[in-house]
Design a protein around this motif. Structure first.
Motif, PDB file in Angstrom:
ATOM      1  N   SER A 272     -41.576  47.039  81.283  1.00 56.74           N
ATOM      2  CA  SER A 272     -41.395  48.198  82.152  1.00 56.74           C
ATOM      3  C   SER A 272     -40.359  47.925  83.235  1.00 56.74           C
ATOM      4  CB  SER A 272     -42.729  48.593  82.785  1.00 56.74           C
ATOM      5  OG  SER A 272     -43.169  47.592  83.674  1.00 56.74           O
ATOM      6  N   ALA A 273     -40.151  46.678  83.613  1.00 61.99           N
ATOM      7  CA  ALA A 273     -39.192  46.339  84.653  1.00 61.99           C
ATOM      8  C   ALA A 273     -37.755  46.413  84.149  1.00 61.99           C
ATOM      9  CB  ALA A 273     -39.474  44.954  85.199  1.00 61.99           C
ATOM     10  N   GLN A 274     -37.560  46.413  82.846  1.00 61.00           N
ATOM     11  CA  GLN A 274     -36.210  46.433  82.315  1.00 61.00           C
ATOM     12  C   GLN A 274     -35.696  47.848  82.104  1.00 61.00           C
ATOM     13  OE1 GLN A 274     -36.093  43.992  78.835  1.00 61.00           O
ATOM     14  NE2 GLN A 274     -36.518  42.119  79.958  1.00 61.00           N
ATOM     15  N   GLY A 275     -36.274  48.794  82.813  1.00 56.73           N
ATOM     16  CA  GLY A 275     -35.819  50.175  82.728  1.00 56.73           C
ATOM     17  C   GLY A 275     -34.467  50.324  83.391  1.00 56.73           C
ATOM     18  N   ASP A 276     -34.188  51.529  83.836  1.00 57.98           N
ATOM     19  CA  ASP A 276     -32.895  51.832  84.434  1.00 57.98           C
ATOM     20  C   ASP A 276     -32.888  51.392  85.891  1.00 57.98           C
ATOM     21  OD1 ASP A 276     -30.353  52.729  84.693  1.00 57.98           O
ATOM     22  OD2 ASP A 276     -30.865  54.846  84.749  1.00 57.98           O
ATOM     23  N   GLY A 277     -32.592  50.129  86.147  1.00 59.03           N
ATOM     24  CA  GLY A 277     -32.585  49.588  87.497  1.00 59.03           C
ATOM     25  C   GLY A 277     -31.428  50.101  88.325  1.00 59.03           C
ATOM     26  N   ALA A 278     -30.305  50.414  87.690  1.00 61.62           N
ATOM     27  CA  ALA A 278     -29.142  50.919  88.422  1.00 61.62           C
ATOM     28  C   ALA A 278     -29.452  52.262  89.059  1.00 61.62           C
ATOM     29  CB  ALA A 278     -27.951  51.034  87.487  1.00 61.62           C
ATOM     30  N   ALA A 279     -30.204  53.091  88.363  1.00 64.40           N
ATOM     31  CA  ALA A 279     -30.564  54.398  88.922  1.00 64.40           C
ATOM     32  C   ALA A 279     -31.470  54.227  90.137  1.00 64.40           C
ATOM     33  CB  ALA A 279     -31.246  55.259  87.870  1.00 64.40           C
ATOM     34  N   GLY A 280     -32.370  53.272  90.083  1.00 60.77           N
ATOM     35  CA  GLY A 280     -33.249  53.008  91.213  1.00 60.77           C
ATOM     36  C   GLY A 280     -32.493  52.497  92.426  1.00 60.77           C
ATOM     37  N   ILE A 281     -31.531  51.619  92.190  1.00 61.56           N
ATOM     38  CA  ILE A 281     -30.723  51.089  93.291  1.00 61.56           C
ATOM     39  C   ILE A 281     -29.864  52.192  93.894  1.00 61.56           C
ATOM     40  CG2 ILE A 281     -28.818  49.525  93.847  1.00 61.56           C
ATOM     41  CD1 ILE A 281     -30.070  47.559  91.845  1.00 61.56           C
ATOM     42  N   THR A 282     -29.301  53.050  93.049  1.00 65.51           N
ATOM     43  CA  THR A 282     -28.487  54.159  93.535  1.00 65.51           C
ATOM     44  C   THR A 282     -29.329  55.122  94.365  1.00 65.51           C
ATOM     45  OG1 THR A 282     -27.074  53.975  91.600  1.00 65.51           O
ATOM     46  CG2 THR A 282     -26.963  56.036  92.832  1.00 65.51           C
ATOM     47  N   GLU A 283     -30.524  55.409  93.891  1.00 67.67           N
ATOM     48  CA  GLU A 283     -31.410  56.316  94.633  1.00 67.67           C
ATOM     49  C   GLU A 283     -31.812  55.714  95.978  1.00 67.67           C
ATOM     50  OE1 GLU A 283     -35.745  58.506  94.178  1.00 67.67           O
ATOM     51  OE2 GLU A 283     -34.890  57.436  92.473  1.00 67.67           O
ATOM     52  N   ALA A 284     -32.101  54.428  95.993  1.00 65.81           N
ATOM     53  CA  ALA A 284     -32.464  53.762  97.248  1.00 65.81           C
ATOM     54  C   ALA A 284     -31.295  53.756  98.227  1.00 65.81           C
ATOM     55  CB  ALA A 284     -32.926  52.336  96.968  1.00 65.81           C
ATOM     56  N   THR A 285     -30.091  53.530  97.715  1.00 66.27           N
ATOM     57  CA  THR A 285     -28.906  53.548  98.563  1.00 66.27           C
ATOM     58  C   THR A 285     -28.695  54.923  99.168  1.00 66.27           C
ATOM     59  OG1 THR A 285     -27.888  51.831  97.208  1.00 66.27           O
ATOM     60  CG2 THR A 285     -26.423  53.114  98.615  1.00 66.27           C
ATOM     61  N   GLN A 286     -28.855  55.963  98.370  1.00 68.66           N
ATOM     62  CA  GLN A 286     -28.698  57.325  98.876  1.00 68.66           C
ATOM     63  C   GLN A 286     -29.760  57.654  99.919  1.00 68.66           C
ATOM     64  OE1 GLN A 286     -28.754  59.645  95.300  1.00 68.66           O
ATOM     65  NE2 GLN A 286     -26.584  59.333  94.881  1.00 68.66           N
ATOM     66  N   MET A 287     -30.975  57.180  99.711  1.00 65.65           N
ATOM     67  CA  MET A 287     -32.028  57.444 100.688  1.00 65.65           C
ATOM     68  C   MET A 287     -31.741  56.752 102.016  1.00 65.65           C
ATOM     69  SD  MET A 287     -35.471  57.256  98.348  1.00 65.65           S
ATOM     70  CE  MET A 287     -36.533  57.281  99.768  1.00 65.65           C
ATOM     71  N   VAL A 288     -31.283  55.510 101.954  1.00 61.37           N
ATOM     72  CA  VAL A 288     -30.992  54.777 103.188  1.00 61.37           C
ATOM     73  C   VAL A 288     -29.800  55.386 103.914  1.00 61.37           C
ATOM     74  CG1 VAL A 288     -30.199  52.554 104.086  1.00 61.37           C
ATOM     75  CG2 VAL A 288     -32.043  52.629 102.431  1.00 61.37           C
ATOM     76  N   THR A 289     -28.742  55.728 103.188  1.00 68.07           N
ATOM     77  CA  THR A 289     -27.569  56.295 103.849  1.00 68.07           C
ATOM     78  C   THR A 289     -27.841  57.688 104.394  1.00 68.07           C
ATOM     79  OG1 THR A 289     -26.717  57.054 101.708  1.00 68.07           O
ATOM     80  CG2 THR A 289     -25.886  54.957 102.547  1.00 68.07           C
TER      81      THR A 289
END
Length: 101
Positions: free
Chosen positions: A22-39
């Motif tokens: 389950s951890a090998q899913g779309d990690g790039a999408a999660g990082i992008t979403e987290a970046t957008q939330m922080v910014t």
């Protein structure tokens, strides 16, 4: 017949394998979403820091005026420290915003 230790080891391996899958899913999408939330928090946070700087400036101005009116010889030191605090808040907010965005 399997012992309890064998069953626990097999269960742990199954849980570990499921976690890895389950951890090998779309990690790039999660990082992008987290970046957008922080910014998205930077603009309101910058405005909040500017407002805090304005309040600190007003309080400092009143304190310096009171010291000046009472004839305190320590007025210039107090004025410099309050003015420095206001400048620090404004510069820190601007630099952090320009650095991270």
């Amino acid at each position: 017949m399997k012992t309890i230790a064998d069953r626990l080891a097999a269960t742990a391996l199954l849980v570990l394998a499921a976690t890895q899958a389950s951890a090998q899913g779309d990690g790039a999408a999660g990082i992008t979403e987290a970046t957008q939330m922080v910014t998205s928090y930077f603009d309101p946070a910058t405005q909040l820091i500017y407002a805090i700087g304005a309040v600190v400036g007003l309080i400092g101005g009143v304190k310096v005026y009171n010291k000046f009116s009472s004839g305190d010889p320590d007025t210039s030191k107090t004025a410099a420290s309050w003015f420095g605090a206001c400048i620090f808040l404004i510069v820190a907010a601007t630099v952090l915003r320009s650095f991270f965005l």
